[in-house]
Design a protein around this motif. Structure first.
Motif, PDB file in Angstrom:
ATOM      1  N   VAL A  48       0.868  -1.181   0.000  1.00  0.00           N
ATOM      2  CA  VAL A  48       0.000   0.000   0.000  1.00  0.00           C
ATOM      3  C   VAL A  48       0.904   1.230   0.000  1.00  0.00           C
ATOM      4  CG1 VAL A  48      -1.769   1.275   1.281  1.00  0.00           C
ATOM      5  CG2 VAL A  48      -1.848  -1.234   1.213  1.00  0.00           C
ATOM      6  N   ARG A  76      -2.755   2.615   6.559  1.00  0.00           N
ATOM      7  CA  ARG A  76      -3.531   2.750   7.790  1.00  0.00           C
ATOM      8  C   ARG A  76      -4.934   3.279   7.550  1.00  0.00           C
ATOM      9  NH1 ARG A  76      -1.294   1.303  13.102  1.00  0.00           N
ATOM     10  NH2 ARG A  76      -3.013  -0.059  12.587  1.00  0.00           N
ATOM     11  N   GLY A  80      -4.893  -2.263   3.090  1.00  0.00           N
ATOM     12  CA  GLY A  80      -4.136  -3.518   3.158  1.00  0.00           C
ATOM     13  C   GLY A  80      -5.046  -4.675   3.551  1.00  0.00           C
ATOM     14  N   ASN A  87       8.887  -6.758  10.325  1.00  0.00           N
ATOM     15  CA  ASN A  87       7.789  -6.013   9.696  1.00  0.00           C
ATOM     16  C   ASN A  87       6.513  -6.130  10.546  1.00  0.00           C
ATOM     17  OD1 ASN A  87       5.945  -4.784   8.032  1.00  0.00           O
ATOM     18  ND2 ASN A  87       6.638  -5.808   6.166  1.00  0.00           N
TER      19      ASN A  87
END
Ligand code: COA
Length: 158
Positions: A78, A84, A88, A115
């Motif tokens: 993304v 956010r 995703g 990650n």
């Protein structure tokens, strides 16, 4: 009404003409991005390469290989300005549906232990850790392991 429709994520197949923009996003969000060759090879191999557009701009993309009942999620990204906002999660749900449509029985993917965003996304979507590939990723001047995640696709789940 049309302003509302414009802001809804829209899915379309990636083409060679998207690679320039996709590469610019890729290089802005990963310390070790995919190369132009990775994307063109994925298109040439017939992998499922999809773009998600928001308000007419490429907000994200995904690359999935589906072979012999097994789905391998190779890339899910993304663009930074769109992160956010639930995109995703939505692209991952799209991948799950795609895999089911092609009768895959499971989805596999690799993720870096470092990650946290991706690990949170996959854990929330029901992916479970099934192994580790040692030294899988380039990292600085060394290598980083990959955690292998799996989601088994049962009947009727989403
Ligand atoms: C990982 C990525 C795809 C998430 O996409 P996104 O659109 O920002 O994520 P969403 O808004 O849909 O968030 C879904 C969930 O992911 C997790 N998450 C997303 N960003 C996060 C962050 N910065 N920190 C911690 N958790 C995060 C959370 O669990 C979140 O659920 P919540 O909002 O209820 O807390 C995106 O950050 C990205 O493209 N990162 C760079 C590329 C990458 O790492 N891809 C994955 C490679 S395996």
């Amino acid at each position: 009404m049309s302003a509302l429709l414009d802001s809804l994520p829209r899915y379309r197949r990636m083409t060679g003409q998207d690679i320039e923009t996709v590469l610019a996003i890729e290089e802005s969000i990963y310390p070790h991005p995919w190369t132009r060759g990775n994307f063109s090879d994925s298109l040439a191999a017939g992998y499922h390469c999809w773009i998600v557009e928001c308000a007419g701009a490429i907000a994200g993309y995904t690359v999935v290989a589906i072979v012999a009942g097994e789905s391998h999620l190779l890339n899910l990204s993304v663009a930074a300005p769109w992160q956010r906002r639930g995109i995703g999660r939505q692209v991952l749900a799209f991948v799950v549906k795609l895999a089911r449509d092609y009768a895959a029985q499971r989805i596999l993917l690799e993720v870096r232990p470092s990650n946290a965003a991706a690990r949170g996304l996959y854990a929330a979507a029901g992916f479970a850790e099934i192994g580790v590939r040692g030294g899988y990723y380039p990292a600085g001047d060394g290598r980083e392991d990959a955690i292998v995640l799996e989601r088994v696709l049962g009947r009727g789940d989403s």
